[in-house]
Design a protein around this motif. Sequence first.
Motif, PDB file in Angstrom:
ATOM      1  N   ALA A 105       0.829  -1.206   0.000  1.00 60.54           N
ATOM      2  CA  ALA A 105       0.000   0.000   0.000  1.00 60.54           C
ATOM      3  C   ALA A 105       0.863   1.256   0.000  1.00 60.54           C
ATOM      4  O   ALA A 105       0.550   2.240  -0.690  1.00 60.54           O
ATOM      5  CB  ALA A 105      -0.928  -0.013   1.210  1.00 60.54           C
ATOM      6  N   LYS A 106       1.948   1.250   0.753  1.00 59.19           N
ATOM      7  CA  LYS A 106       2.867   2.389   0.749  1.00 59.19           C
ATOM      8  C   LYS A 106       3.482   2.599  -0.630  1.00 59.19           C
ATOM      9  O   LYS A 106       3.689   3.737  -1.072  1.00 59.19           O
ATOM     10  CB  LYS A 106       3.962   2.178   1.791  1.00 59.19           C
ATOM     11  N   ALA A 107       3.769   1.503  -1.322  1.00 57.24           N
ATOM     12  CA  ALA A 107       4.335   1.609  -2.667  1.00 57.24           C
ATOM     13  C   ALA A 107       3.333   2.238  -3.633  1.00 57.24           C
ATOM     14  O   ALA A 107       3.695   3.090  -4.452  1.00 57.24           O
ATOM     15  CB  ALA A 107       4.758   0.229  -3.159  1.00 57.24           C
ATOM     16  N   VAL A 108       2.071   1.810  -3.567  1.00 55.12           N
ATOM     17  CA  VAL A 108       1.041   2.411  -4.419  1.00 55.12           C
ATOM     18  C   VAL A 108       0.931   3.910  -4.135  1.00 55.12           C
ATOM     19  O   VAL A 108       0.868   4.740  -5.059  1.00 55.12           O
ATOM     20  CB  VAL A 108      -0.312   1.715  -4.201  1.00 55.12           C
ATOM     21  N   GLN A 109       0.933   4.267  -2.879  1.00 50.71           N
ATOM     22  CA  GLN A 109       0.843   5.673  -2.500  1.00 50.71           C
ATOM     23  C   GLN A 109       2.016   6.469  -3.070  1.00 50.71           C
ATOM     24  O   GLN A 109       1.835   7.578  -3.603  1.00 50.71           O
ATOM     25  CB  GLN A 109       0.810   5.785  -0.975  1.00 50.71           C
ATOM     26  N   ALA A 110       3.219   5.911  -2.997  1.00 55.30           N
ATOM     27  CA  ALA A 110       4.404   6.610  -3.492  1.00 55.30           C
ATOM     28  C   ALA A 110       4.356   6.802  -4.999  1.00 55.30           C
ATOM     29  O   ALA A 110       4.755   7.858  -5.518  1.00 55.30           O
ATOM     30  CB  ALA A 110       5.658   5.827  -3.095  1.00 55.30           C
ATOM     31  N   VAL A 111       3.869   5.807  -5.723  1.00 53.83           N
ATOM     32  CA  VAL A 111       3.815   5.910  -7.183  1.00 53.83           C
ATOM     33  C   VAL A 111       2.821   6.989  -7.608  1.00 53.83           C
ATOM     34  O   VAL A 111       3.104   7.800  -8.502  1.00 53.83           O
ATOM     35  CB  VAL A 111       3.451   4.546  -7.800  1.00 53.83           C
ATOM     36  N   VAL A 112       1.665   7.039  -6.971  1.00 61.32           N
ATOM     37  CA  VAL A 112       0.680   8.072  -7.316  1.00 61.32           C
ATOM     38  C   VAL A 112       1.200   9.452  -6.917  1.00 61.32           C
ATOM     39  O   VAL A 112       1.012  10.436  -7.647  1.00 61.32           O
ATOM     40  CB  VAL A 112      -0.677   7.775  -6.656  1.00 61.32           C
ATOM     41  N   ASP A 113       1.877   9.550  -5.794  1.00 66.56           N
ATOM     42  CA  ASP A 113       2.484  10.828  -5.407  1.00 66.56           C
ATOM     43  C   ASP A 113       3.507  11.287  -6.446  1.00 66.56           C
ATOM     44  O   ASP A 113       3.635  12.488  -6.720  1.00 66.56           O
ATOM     45  CB  ASP A 113       3.173  10.693  -4.051  1.00 66.56           C
ATOM     46  N   GLU A 114       4.217  10.333  -7.042  1.00 62.18           N
ATOM     47  CA  GLU A 114       5.266  10.667  -8.012  1.00 62.18           C
ATOM     48  C   GLU A 114       4.686  11.103  -9.351  1.00 62.18           C
ATOM     49  O   GLU A 114       5.175  12.065  -9.960  1.00 62.18           O
ATOM     50  CB  GLU A 114       6.176   9.455  -8.207  1.00 62.18           C
ATOM     51  N   PHE A 115       3.643  10.435  -9.827  1.00 57.61           N
ATOM     52  CA  PHE A 115       3.183  10.669 -11.201  1.00 57.61           C
ATOM     53  C   PHE A 115       1.830  11.362 -11.301  1.00 57.61           C
ATOM     54  O   PHE A 115       1.361  11.616 -12.397  1.00 57.61           O
ATOM     55  CB  PHE A 115       3.146   9.335 -11.957  1.00 57.61           C
ATOM     56  N   GLY A 116       1.246  11.691 -10.190  1.00 60.85           N
ATOM     57  CA  GLY A 116       0.064  12.531 -10.214  1.00 60.85           C
ATOM     58  C   GLY A 116      -1.216  11.825  -9.854  1.00 60.85           C
ATOM     59  O   GLY A 116      -1.317  10.594  -9.931  1.00 60.85           O
ATOM     60  N   PRO A 117      -2.223  12.617  -9.420  1.00 56.71           N
ATOM     61  CA  PRO A 117      -3.506  12.047  -9.001  1.00 56.71           C
ATOM     62  C   PRO A 117      -4.096  11.124 -10.050  1.00 56.71           C
ATOM     63  O   PRO A 117      -4.008  11.381 -11.253  1.00 56.71           O
ATOM     64  CB  PRO A 117      -4.379  13.288  -8.788  1.00 56.71           C
ATOM     65  N   ALA A 118      -4.701  10.056  -9.589  1.00 58.21           N
ATOM     66  CA  ALA A 118      -5.178   9.011 -10.489  1.00 58.21           C
ATOM     67  C   ALA A 118      -6.571   9.327 -11.016  1.00 58.21           C
ATOM     68  O   ALA A 118      -7.466   9.698 -10.244  1.00 58.21           O
ATOM     69  CB  ALA A 118      -5.214   7.676  -9.752  1.00 58.21           C
ATOM     70  N   ARG A 119      -6.722   9.187 -12.332  1.00 58.18           N
ATOM     71  CA  ARG A 119      -8.085   9.077 -12.837  1.00 58.18           C
ATOM     72  C   ARG A 119      -8.712   7.810 -12.272  1.00 58.18           C
ATOM     73  O   ARG A 119      -9.875   7.802 -11.870  1.00 58.18           O
ATOM     74  CB  ARG A 119      -8.078   9.022 -14.371  1.00 58.18           C
ATOM     75  N   ALA A 120      -7.902   6.751 -12.236  1.00 60.34           N
ATOM     76  CA  ALA A 120      -8.376   5.498 -11.654  1.00 60.34           C
ATOM     77  C   ALA A 120      -7.184   4.656 -11.232  1.00 60.34           C
ATOM     78  O   ALA A 120      -6.088   4.784 -11.782  1.00 60.34           O
ATOM     79  CB  ALA A 120      -9.241   4.722 -12.640  1.00 60.34           C
ATOM     80  N   ILE A 121      -7.423   3.802 -10.255  1.00 62.15           N
ATOM     81  CA  ILE A 121      -6.494   2.738  -9.904  1.00 62.15           C
ATOM     82  C   ILE A 121      -7.238   1.428 -10.108  1.00 62.15           C
ATOM     83  O   ILE A 121      -8.334   1.246  -9.574  1.00 62.15           O
ATOM     84  CB  ILE A 121      -6.004   2.833  -8.454  1.00 62.15           C
ATOM     85  N   ILE A 122      -6.638   0.551 -10.901  1.00 65.54           N
ATOM     86  CA  ILE A 122      -7.200  -0.771 -11.139  1.00 65.54           C
ATOM     87  C   ILE A 122      -6.331  -1.772 -10.382  1.00 65.54           C
ATOM     88  O   ILE A 122      -5.132  -1.891 -10.648  1.00 65.54           O
ATOM     89  CB  ILE A 122      -7.228  -1.130 -12.634  1.00 65.54           C
ATOM     90  N   GLY A 123      -6.915  -2.468  -9.424  1.00 65.42           N
ATOM     91  CA  GLY A 123      -6.152  -3.397  -8.610  1.00 65.42           C
ATOM     92  C   GLY A 123      -6.747  -4.790  -8.643  1.00 65.42           C
ATOM     93  O   GLY A 123      -7.968  -4.954  -8.608  1.00 65.42           O
ATOM     94  N   HIS A 124      -5.869  -5.775  -8.714  1.00 62.92           N
ATOM     95  CA  HIS A 124      -6.296  -7.181  -8.714  1.00 62.92           C
ATOM     96  C   HIS A 124      -5.921  -7.827  -7.391  1.00 62.92           C
ATOM     97  O   HIS A 124      -4.774  -7.727  -6.935  1.00 62.92           O
ATOM     98  CB  HIS A 124      -5.613  -7.938  -9.859  1.00 62.92           C
TER      99      HIS A 124
END
Length: 298
Positions: free
Chosen positions: A142-161
């Motif tokens: 979860a911390k990794a997902v948070q860091a990636v979105v912080d790096e590349f910008g707010p998500a239109r969507a996150i698709i998670g499996h």
Amino acid sequence: MVETDSDPNVTGSGVEPPVSPEVRHRFSLLEQYAPGEGARWATELWCTPPVVEMSLRMPPGVPPSTPVEAFWEGHRIAGASWGAGEPVYLVHGWGGCQAHLGTFIKPLVEAGYRVIAIDLPSHNDSEPGDLAPGRTTLIECAKAVQAVVDEFGPARAIIGHSLGAKAAAFAVAWGTSAQRLVFLAPMGNFPVYIDMFTARHGFGPRIRDGLSRRLEQRIEMPLADTDISVIAPRADNPPLLIIHDPDDPDTPYETSEEIVGIWPNAKLVTTKGLGRLAHYRLLRHRPALNAALEFISD
């Protein structure tokens, strides 16, 4: 509750490699004579992503990508990017990889989105977190997902499996910006998986209880608080689409029904007839893909 086969060494879809008789025998002895040592070993195995017998190759038609990376608490997360526009993030499940969600890339790029797929900690090209190489936890993911979105910008969507859905849910609960969430067969509540893990490895309640205590110490929170249902009622949660097949033996369909019932502005799309491999066939299922694209673009 997920049903298991009569052979407790075979649970779920059977995509994970089987546990050897030698390992099961050793756990049975540790259960009797050294449950503390058994719990320590079980904790390390629990935190080790499995080798999932699925292709690491992207599906046909996926255009060339650009490598990207992000860092959380000094640990590198590897990823790839396609297209331009509002970001849509793809988060694979436990033991998975970027290619598992590869079917979504081309349609999303054609719809005008930038697609960013990542490898979770200790998966494929990403570094481990604070644990030994090859090990990680839901909280680190979860911390990794948070860091990636912080790096590349707010998500239109996150698709998670699967576990990726749960990691995305916790990242959003911690403040990660996302306009939409799409969960594909999201990981269920904790007791389901510890029961399956216990049956697969052949130990009993003494090691099971020790494993639970050690995991709570490792993630620094009660295991019951790792369930999506705990954070689902938050009023500020973004709209959610869950896609799930009742045949899925790896994640309980009933959990998705529960989440949709308490998550504000949530919808459940039910697929049919995907069989024993439903947990993974869902990722290449055209109706599931179409439902996700429609929801994201709405």
